[in-house]
Motif scaffolding. Sequence first.
Motif, PDB file in Angstrom:
ATOM      1  N   SER A 195     -17.405 -43.706  -1.124  1.00 36.81           N
ATOM      2  CA  SER A 195     -16.229 -44.082  -1.899  1.00 36.81           C
ATOM      3  C   SER A 195     -15.961 -45.569  -1.728  1.00 36.81           C
ATOM      4  N   VAL A 221     -14.859 -40.318   5.072  1.00 34.82           N
ATOM      5  CA  VAL A 221     -15.479 -39.590   3.978  1.00 34.82           C
ATOM      6  C   VAL A 221     -16.183 -38.394   4.602  1.00 34.82           C
ATOM      7  N   GLN A 245     -12.512 -37.881   0.426  1.00 32.34           N
ATOM      8  CA  GLN A 245     -12.148 -39.148   1.086  1.00 32.34           C
ATOM      9  C   GLN A 245     -10.630 -39.191   1.250  1.00 32.34           C
TER      10      GLN A 245
END
Lengths: 113, 115
Positions: B93, B4, B25
């Motif tokens: 994420s 990320v 991401q």
Amino acid sequence: SQQGEEDPQALSIQEGENATMNCSYKTSINNLQWYRQNSGRGLVHLILIRSNEREKHSGRLRVTLDTSKKSSSLLITASRAADTASYFCATVGRGGSNYKLTFGKGTLLTVNP
Amino acid sequence: DVKVTQSSRYLVKRTGEKVFLECVQDMDHENMFWYRQDPGLGLRLIYFSYDVKMKEKGDIPEGYSVSREKKERFSLILESASTNQTSMYLCASSLGLAGGLETQYFGPGTRLLVL
């Protein structure tokens, strides 16, 4: 609203000692997770324990969960200077958005060489 | 490994400026999140997105908006920056698993200073 609350807020130990951090939460959970954050960096996931588990191990980490007391503990054995970081517990509640984590305010662990 | 990334590590802006914080991401994750982190307050969720063009308010959405036009990218927008938005901003994420067994992967953070 904040779900998890870590205790103590700060902990200072010598290298080789064990470090124990506690987390309390308020409502029913699906699972509880622990994360680590080195100073000024992002968080890294350490371990997840499900609500029907009581204890889990990963390397030098041991996590316990007591759902009757709504509490969890993270034990780091044989600590190293590199373990110096902030540690956060995070919970996923039952129902609602089951991918949403609610974090506590963290415990700052300092391991002195 | 999941990666990320956030567009900036440090950012200095003036009051009233429009600020964009970008997060990308690379693991095809369904869910993306924006948090801010302040001393003594821990991490607080601003917004999250569970699909492209879908978003949901977190605990402190006021003063912020988000955009997710592509699955891998989630942007946080400060329409008119204010000094109380000085903070560390963290993007995360997660895969989007059923059953609530979600772990989140975090970016390195953007430290924003609004003067």
